[in-house]
Design an enzyme around this catalytic site. Sequence first.
Site, PDB file in Angstrom:
ATOM      1  N   GLU A 134       3.622-122.169 -55.938  1.00  0.00           N
ATOM      2  CA  GLU A 134       3.635-120.815 -56.493  1.00  0.00           C
ATOM      3  C   GLU A 134       2.275-120.153 -56.297  1.00  0.00           C
ATOM      4  O   GLU A 134       1.233-120.807 -56.367  1.00  0.00           O
ATOM      5  CB  GLU A 134       3.923-120.853 -58.005  1.00  0.00           C
ATOM      6  CG  GLU A 134       5.248-121.457 -58.385  1.00  0.00           C
ATOM      7  CD  GLU A 134       5.429-121.585 -59.889  1.00  0.00           C
ATOM      8  OE1 GLU A 134       6.568-121.802 -60.323  1.00  0.00           O
ATOM      9  OE2 GLU A 134       4.421-121.487 -60.638  1.00  0.00           O
ATOM     10  N   HIS A 143       0.639-126.783 -65.617  1.00  0.00           N
ATOM     11  CA  HIS A 143       0.157-125.445 -65.905  1.00  0.00           C
ATOM     12  C   HIS A 143       1.074-124.719 -66.881  1.00  0.00           C
ATOM     13  O   HIS A 143       2.196-125.163 -67.150  1.00  0.00           O
ATOM     14  CB  HIS A 143       0.042-124.626 -64.613  1.00  0.00           C
ATOM     15  CG  HIS A 143       1.361-124.408 -63.919  1.00  0.00           C
ATOM     16  ND1 HIS A 143       1.915-125.351 -63.080  1.00  0.00           N
ATOM     17  CD2 HIS A 143       2.245-123.377 -63.951  1.00  0.00           C
ATOM     18  CE1 HIS A 143       3.063-124.903 -62.611  1.00  0.00           C
ATOM     19  NE2 HIS A 143       3.297-123.701 -63.135  1.00  0.00           N
ATOM     20  N   HIS A 194       5.535-129.010 -60.736  1.00  0.00           N
ATOM     21  CA  HIS A 194       6.566-128.994 -59.708  1.00  0.00           C
ATOM     22  C   HIS A 194       6.329-130.133 -58.713  1.00  0.00           C
ATOM     23  O   HIS A 194       5.190-130.533 -58.482  1.00  0.00           O
ATOM     24  CB  HIS A 194       6.567-127.653 -58.974  1.00  0.00           C
ATOM     25  CG  HIS A 194       6.630-126.483 -59.899  1.00  0.00           C
ATOM     26  ND1 HIS A 194       7.733-126.211 -60.672  1.00  0.00           N
ATOM     27  CD2 HIS A 194       5.702-125.535 -60.203  1.00  0.00           C
ATOM     28  CE1 HIS A 194       7.497-125.133 -61.406  1.00  0.00           C
ATOM     29  NE2 HIS A 194       6.273-124.710 -61.142  1.00  0.00           N
ATOM     30  N   ARG A 234       9.120-130.140 -67.131  1.00  0.00           N
ATOM     31  CA  ARG A 234       8.482-129.516 -68.292  1.00  0.00           C
ATOM     32  C   ARG A 234       7.690-130.531 -69.107  1.00  0.00           C
ATOM     33  O   ARG A 234       8.061-131.696 -69.184  1.00  0.00           O
ATOM     34  CB  ARG A 234       9.531-128.822 -69.149  1.00  0.00           C
ATOM     35  CG  ARG A 234      10.156-127.623 -68.440  1.00  0.00           C
ATOM     36  CD  ARG A 234      11.223-126.924 -69.265  1.00  0.00           C
ATOM     37  NE  ARG A 234      11.676-125.720 -68.568  1.00  0.00           N
ATOM     38  CZ  ARG A 234      12.592-125.716 -67.610  1.00  0.00           C
ATOM     39  NH1 ARG A 234      13.174-126.847 -67.248  1.00  0.00           N
ATOM     40  NH2 ARG A 234      12.926-124.588 -67.016  1.00  0.00           N
ATOM     41  N   GLN A 274       4.468-126.837 -67.464  1.00  0.00           N
ATOM     42  CA  GLN A 274       5.341-127.352 -66.410  1.00  0.00           C
ATOM     43  C   GLN A 274       4.552-127.744 -65.169  1.00  0.00           C
ATOM     44  O   GLN A 274       3.390-127.373 -64.999  1.00  0.00           O
ATOM     45  CB  GLN A 274       6.394-126.310 -66.036  1.00  0.00           C
ATOM     46  CG  GLN A 274       5.829-124.976 -65.567  1.00  0.00           C
ATOM     47  CD  GLN A 274       6.913-123.927 -65.425  1.00  0.00           C
ATOM     48  OE1 GLN A 274       7.365-123.658 -64.308  1.00  0.00           O
ATOM     49  NE2 GLN A 274       7.327-123.342 -66.540  1.00  0.00           N
TER      50      GLN A 274
END
Length: 445
Positions: free
Chosen positions: A135, A286, A100, A305, A98
């Site tokens: 993240e 990642h 972001h 994804r 995935q």
Amino acid sequence: MFRMINPVQDYAWGSTSALTELFGWPPTGEPRAEVWMGAHPTAPSQVVLDEGGPGTMRLDTLLADHPELVGSAGASARGAGLPFLLKVLAAARPLSIQTHPDAERARAGFEAEEAAGIARTDRRRCYSDPSPKPELLVALDEFTALSGFRDADEAAEDLEALARLLRTDADSTDDADGRSAEAVGSLADLLAAEDHRGALEEILRGRREEFVAAAERINRRFAPETPTPRADGLGRPGGLAPSTADTLRRVTAAFPGDPGLLVTVLLQRVDLRPGEALFLPAGNLHAYLRGVGVEVMASSDNVLRGGLTGKHIDVDELLAVTEARRLPVPHCPPTTPTPGRRRYAPDCRDFALERIELPEAGSPLPLADDGPAVLLCTAGELVVERLAEQDQDRPADDDAEVPRGADRLRLRPGESAFLPATARHRLVGGASGQAFLATRGAVAA
């Protein structure tokens, strides 16, 4: 401050034993993948309003009713509320590949899907909110991940080795065997031109039937119950880099026949020791393969994804968001402001994370005084107490009494507390322990 009662997500990739071993929780026999600590509306924590009573409230509701608990300085620049979500993540199987979006792409994508009338529950939906989702993960044990595209020549060499293995296995009477080997070889040709984006698109959309067939054959080669392919003269199983062979063995066990197996060959393998961290900014493709870690992220749920999933893959949006070039491994080394404290502070306004090692006996330890914060005990025992109240601006028409929660809390492994911006806090004792403190990140001037 408020003791938290946190939801546990039972995703299939979770571990049945990790949280029992880490926190001493009774086993359930079911996978426990993530413990969420925050105010994300999908699964907000409950907070105990009075330690001596039964009253609880959703944290997102509490913060909406009393925004002063977050404080004007602590609120996200994108709106009121807790700007981060803290998690304990326990992966026994690989998570989906995935990436972001950045802030601009998230806002534009969300507005476009809203305007198109796509329901937020629709599986085709990519953007559930208008926010990015950076993240940070700190390993609690040996943790294995994939992060960003690897060196193109190294990836091409592994793909050529896979093509040779597929040709070796090919049934001379089955043209599909030969086509799947040729398809994998074509990826090596794209990488020879350093065309990571072209290779990713080819796997996900170009010749999908051949890549599904290739993935099924790779699964037979690398499934856990099969012998490891014979190593070449350089000690490479089947001619593959040892880390690639190990990644394929881990992934085929969970996703036999998924073309995402080939996407993993394009990505860098990262093995973290306890205390090491990764910061995953927008565009980094990642996946987490295994391990237990503490993760903090912006309070968003926007995920694009790219394989190893039964969920929707929007190839166009994935390609638009993904950084299609070799990226350095995004290690996030901590600073050490004082002995026993390690601060992980990436370039991110939504969060920072601190790991605190508390000795058996010592002086009281002040915690962040610009709130809000979430304090998690991961080992031993902690005692945290509230100090002086902070000056906070309150709406002129707000006469409601601000909940105070507890003045003093004892936290054991797996327990956490929400520390509002309306007071300062400190650790004052307890058995030798370890804590993680999530706070807002630096706010740009």
